[in-house]
Design an enzyme around this catalytic site. Sequence first.
Site, PDB file in Angstrom:
ATOM      1  N   ASP A   1      82.364  54.791  68.321  1.00  0.00           N
ATOM      2  CA  ASP A   1      83.163  54.212  67.445  1.00  0.00           C
ATOM      3  C   ASP A   1      84.570  54.534  67.684  1.00  0.00           C
ATOM      4  OD1 ASP A   1      84.107  52.655  65.249  1.00  0.00           O
ATOM      5  OD2 ASP A   1      83.823  53.797  63.862  1.00  0.00           O
TER       6      ASP A   1
ATOM      7  N   THR B   1      80.665  44.135  52.314  1.00  0.00           N
ATOM      8  CA  THR B   1      81.276  43.108  51.224  1.00  0.00           C
ATOM      9  C   THR B   1      80.250  41.813  51.146  1.00  0.00           C
ATOM     10  OG1 THR B   1      83.436  43.559  51.686  1.00  0.00           O
ATOM     11  CG2 THR B   1      83.196  41.380  50.781  1.00  0.00           C
TER      12      THR B   1
END
Length: 514
Positions: free
Chosen positions: A269, A216
């Site tokens: 992860d 973003t």
Amino acid sequence: MNSVDTSRPPLKIRRVNLDTGRENVVVISRQSKALRPEIFRGFSRVELRRNSRVLLATLLITDDDSLVGPDEIGLSEPAFRRFAEPSGSLATVTPAVPPESLEAVRAKIRGQTLSASEIGAIINDLIHYRYSDMEIAAFLISSASFMTSDELLALTGAMAQAGTQLKWANPIVVDKHCIGGIPGNRTSMIVVPIVAAHGLTIPKTSSRAITSPAGTADTMEVLARVNVGADEMKAIVEACNGCLIWGGHVNLSPADDILISVERPLSLDTREQMVASIMSKKLAAGSTHLLIDLPVGPTAKLTSGIEAMRLRKLFEFVGDRFGISVEVITTDGSQPIGYGIGPVLEAQDVMAVLANDPAAPQDLREKSLRLAAHLLEYDPNLRGGTGYIRARELLDSGAALRQMQKIIDAQGRSDCRAELGTLTFDVMAASDGFVSGIDCLQLNRLARIAGAPLDQGAGIRLFKKIGDRVESGEPLYRVYAFDKSERDLTAAGAKSNSAYTIENATTPRNKTAP
């Protein structure tokens, strides 16, 4: 730490033009007269001292005296910046005593449960760059094997407290976060101006891309400056009710950025580490109400509803313990959101949605409205169930676009050239039929090979989505690049795996993921 060894002659500091990423690295000559390299045999880490300054670094030895002379010690760019002493200054070098917290890492490797103080000590040494990448990896891998609920809470708290902690006057501070993995999913840049236009406080700090074609912050940087400090951030939020900035510049949970940089190459992860990462940043940002977006799809980070449910429970557990109201929703992660993949292309999608352009991607518009509706429902003055209607009203009326322009002006308009790559090629459908699947991971890889996000105008523009009818030879997407070698590599990758599955069926599959 060792005391200064006065019997060992000091070496002159020399700045060496080596970008060693995050790690501190120093270089000495094999012919050093003041410091014999064989003394350090078996030591990969050394301690550099000048007056009260101390720096732990990884030691390299060179035979090139033009790089570092016999009476010099070379500091890589990160080490030189952190040591903050001028070239030519004298400094002593000794073998480094390992940080005491490494004993806790070794205990974790042996399968022991760590206390909150032990985890706090590890995080403190991490943010002071006392660990090598190998030692960080040891901590991550041992923690990935198992982590108790108490360890998860301790890790989240320690990471949140290690950097800047923002406080806000408003009792309700909302935020949203997506766990990522879906190309083009740039909803924050639409949600923030909608929510801010309504009047709720939404100080959005975002990340830059690590393995994706754009974060973003990378996409927002096409439109506005995102390297904003904490004080300036507060002024922007006070003026606009919200912001869209790079969290790394505000120094929220700095240990998280260090851990992530080692996690990604190792493909680590785990659920616990993901939750600690996200929640530590939201805790440090002063959020009171948090919406978590969990995309579920065949090539998303979460491939099943069961995985999403387990992750949801962890987010809720940590949120409850730290006093953050957490709402977790699952969304369609079967394909990219919007048409663009890459900073400039994604920024174009965002601004088209905010401007109510009829050609804007409707999936990006609709998902953003749904997410904004959840956040607006936190307003006690808004009647329950009317969040979506209010979000759509703010978007359709142009209020969200005006708020976005206000945020852009407050942060400072970008001076980057928002131009698309001039080297392009189209990837064509190999047969007639309907698009039945899109590999999000492969599209991310291709967009990065093309140069995104380093080249902001590199990336992919999609022409077809799941359920669309295609004919053989019809373009599925267009690749943009600036560098010929990157364009050719992307073309070879797309030829091997276009990321699209086409079925020769008489009717299309449902466009929504099951």
